[in-house]
Design an enzyme around this catalytic site. Structure first.
Site, PDB file in Angstrom:
ATOM      1  N   ASN A  82       1.723  -3.400   8.285  1.00  0.00           N
ATOM      2  CA  ASN A  82       2.619  -3.897   7.248  1.00  0.00           C
ATOM      3  C   ASN A  82       3.292  -2.765   6.482  1.00  0.00           C
ATOM      4  OD1 ASN A  82       2.300  -6.732   7.619  1.00  0.00           O
ATOM      5  ND2 ASN A  82       0.299  -6.603   6.651  1.00  0.00           N
ATOM      6  N   ALA A 103       0.807  -1.220   0.000  1.00  0.00           N
ATOM      7  CA  ALA A 103       0.000   0.000   0.000  1.00  0.00           C
ATOM      8  C   ALA A 103       0.838   1.267   0.000  1.00  0.00           C
ATOM      9  CB  ALA A 103      -0.933  -0.003   1.209  1.00  0.00           C
ATOM     10  N   HIS A 124      -1.619   7.419   3.701  1.00  0.00           N
ATOM     11  CA  HIS A 124      -0.301   7.371   4.327  1.00  0.00           C
ATOM     12  C   HIS A 124       0.528   8.553   3.820  1.00  0.00           C
ATOM     13  CE1 HIS A 124      -1.425   3.314   5.473  1.00  0.00           C
ATOM     14  NE2 HIS A 124      -1.584   3.006   4.201  1.00  0.00           N
TER      15      HIS A 124
END
Length: 265
Positions: free
Chosen positions: A186, A118, A216
């Site tokens: 992760n 991601a 993020h």
């Protein structure tokens, strides 16, 4: 190729292999519910594939893709690495609690590959990491439902519906957060492993009802370049904890295994 785990990510990756990736062939999958997996394959795939135990995936495959709950990583990876095979790891956070896997890879000639998942810019972070990194910070914002079930929040009686404004639920290092947020960490662990280590990667996690995407934001200061990276991931329909880009990053990693031209670090 074999795929360990047949949830949203595993099904997506297996179907891509079934549809065809040059130089790669799917031979087996593993699933908790064998009958359900076999029925899904029969209804949606071009041909039959064996559904085997996690520990058996590497018997007929040179590459095993791990798409399981984090606690099952070693079940998938250990047998494969002991046979000198390649393991593509989705549950990168679980590598921290399974340090023996790197030793197995070294001792038996296996390899562990971690897709970007991601995140973006891991190649740039790795590049600046060849010099000196001064600071790595990451801020994760998720819709509250995307944090539901995190052990650190369950212990506090976390109720996603009760979050009405952006609320910081963690502030520390990626290393400190691994136990409390195993399904949400992760990305931070991948960032730490690419850069200056998980103990030196500062992480904030926000339950934020004002966002609809898993977001993020990363800043890196180093002696060669300062990086500012931001990604807004669209969650999968089946699992709000996982972005749609995650299985696509796995497929990108697999294509690189046999591609005549490879772009990026």
């Amino acid at each position: 190729m074999a795929v360990g785990g047949f949830g949203a990510i595993g099904k997506f990756v297996a179907k891509a292999l079934d549809d065809g990736i040059e130089g790669l062939e799917l031979v087996a999958v593993s699933a908790h519910n064998v009958a359900k997996a076999e029925a899904h394959i029969a209804a949606n795939f071009s041909r039959h594939y064996n559904v085997v135990a996690l520990e058996e995936l590497a018997q007929d495959a040179d590459v095993v893709v791990e798409c399981c709950p984090a606690e099952l990583l070693s079940n998938v990876a250990s047998p494969a690495l002991m046979q000198g095979k390649t393991v593509v790891v989705i549950s990168v956070g679980a590598l921290l609690s399974n340090p023996h896997l790197e030793k197995l890879a070294r001792d038996y000639g296996g390899r562990i590959l971690v897709p970007s998942g991601a995140l973006l810019g891991l190649d740039a972070v790795q590049s600046v990491g060849q010099g000196e990194i001064y600071e790595v910070n990451m801020i994760t914002q998720k819709p509250p439902i995307g944090l539901n079930g995190a052990p650190a929040l369950v212990a506090q009686g976390f109720d996603p519906a009760a979050i009405k404004e952006p609320t910081k639920v963690f502030d520390g290092t990626a290393e400190q957060a691994i136990v409390g947020f195993p399904a949400n960490l992760n990305v931070a662990v991948a960032l730490g492993l690419a850069g200056s280590g998980v103990a030196n990667t500062h992480l904030e996690i926000w339950a934020d009802p004002t966002v609809v995407r898993n977001t993020h934001t990363i800043t890196v200061r180093s002696d060669s370049a300062d990086l500012t990276l931001k990604i807004e991931n669209i969650p999968t329909e089946d699992n709000p904890k996982t972005g749609k880009i995650t299985p696509l990053s796995v497929i990108s990693t697999l294509r690189r295994l046999s591609a005549p031209v490879v772009i990026g670090a």
